[in-house]
Design an enzyme around this catalytic site. Sequence first.
Site, PDB file in Angstrom:
ATOM      1  N   LYS A  19     -34.659 -14.837 -37.787  1.00  0.00           N
ATOM      2  CA  LYS A  19     -34.750 -14.472 -36.376  1.00  0.00           C
ATOM      3  C   LYS A  19     -35.749 -13.326 -36.272  1.00  0.00           C
ATOM      4  CE  LYS A  19     -31.444 -12.929 -32.872  1.00  0.00           C
ATOM      5  NZ  LYS A  19     -30.159 -13.356 -32.305  1.00  0.00           N
TER       6      LYS A  19
ATOM      7  N   ARG B 275     -20.835  -9.076 -29.531  1.00  0.00           N
ATOM      8  CA  ARG B 275     -21.185  -7.852 -28.812  1.00  0.00           C
ATOM      9  C   ARG B 275     -20.110  -7.418 -27.829  1.00  0.00           C
ATOM     10  NH1 ARG B 275     -27.264  -8.280 -26.794  1.00  0.00           N
ATOM     11  NH2 ARG B 275     -27.380  -9.425 -28.726  1.00  0.00           N
TER      12      ARG B 275
ATOM     13  N   GLU C 227     -25.344 -19.446 -29.486  1.00  0.00           N
ATOM     14  CA  GLU C 227     -24.998 -18.243 -30.243  1.00  0.00           C
ATOM     15  C   GLU C 227     -24.085 -17.401 -29.374  1.00  0.00           C
ATOM     16  OE1 GLU C 227     -28.344 -15.781 -31.510  1.00  0.00           O
ATOM     17  OE2 GLU C 227     -27.056 -14.016 -31.625  1.00  0.00           O
TER      18      GLU C 227
HETATM   19  C1  3PG Z   1     -30.412  -9.839 -26.797  1.00  0.00           C
HETATM   20  O1  3PG Z   1     -30.854  -8.840 -27.279  1.00  0.00           O
HETATM   21  O2  3PG Z   1     -29.492  -9.863 -25.967  1.00  0.00           O
HETATM   22  C2  3PG Z   1     -30.948 -11.148 -27.232  1.00  0.00           C
HETATM   23  O3  3PG Z   1     -31.924 -10.974 -28.182  1.00  0.00           O
HETATM   24  C3  3PG Z   1     -31.500 -11.886 -26.088  1.00  0.00           C
HETATM   25  O4  3PG Z   1     -32.594 -11.209 -25.592  1.00  0.00           O
HETATM   26  P1  3PG Z   1     -33.092 -11.550 -24.123  1.00  0.00           P
HETATM   27  O5  3PG Z   1     -32.058 -11.038 -23.185  1.00  0.00           O
HETATM   28  O6  3PG Z   1     -34.429 -10.834 -24.006  1.00  0.00           O
HETATM   29  O7  3PG Z   1     -33.256 -13.045 -24.042  1.00  0.00           O
END
Ligand code: 3PG
Length: 215
Positions: free
Chosen positions: A134, A50, A46
């Site tokens: 999810k 962001r 994925e």
């Molecule tokens: C995020 O919010 O970046 C993703 O959900 C991944 O979460 P994590 O960094 O706790 O694995």
Amino acid sequence: MSHTPSPMPALPAFQSRVVPVIALHDVAHAVPLAEALLAGGIDVMEITLRTPQGLACIAAVARAVPAMQLGAGTVTQAADVQRVVDAGARFALSPGCTPTLVDAVRAAQLPFVPGVMTPSEVMTARDHGFRLMKLFPAAQAGGLAMLQALGGPLADVRFCPTGGISPDNLASFLQQKNVAMVGGSWLTPADALAAHDWPRITQLARAATQAAAAA
Ligand code: 3PG
């Protein structure tokens, strides 16, 4: 008024039950990262929207690494959908789910994993025709205990918990019967990316693949 939504297309098939969630800041990292994950047995990733580079990273992997089942993450607005389709994403994921987003993925026939955190959100996403969701943010939502609780009344839904998953707890999540896969960022540490330490990424991927197989 009730209506049955037209079915959404299924996700592409992939082997891995661990989905790396990645925010990339450098397009040059995208292809070697995808190849390093594949070398460690992970055939899905994925890449999130962001960062400003996210879309270009999706396009780069889609072009150069066809064996990778590539999802676009952090798809939060209808306008994102055509952009990720054009970039070559094979499916999309979101931290949430809105009617306009559902309309957009349905119109594009883009397989989609909506984000949920409450029973009502699960029921709403199911009404839209989704059966894989999810759970986000998984740890804050209650983690394993929440998944167990959702599995009682909402047993026909499967989850990809994301947020707070780690090498230490991934097996316990994958052993839950309503957990299809887990997502997380631990496979792609920022310092490994910065150092172009692709062997370390492959090692993390291999460890996760082995832990998932054992679970
Ligand atoms: C995020 O919010 O970046 C993703 O959900 C991944 O979460 P994590 O960094 O706790 O694995």
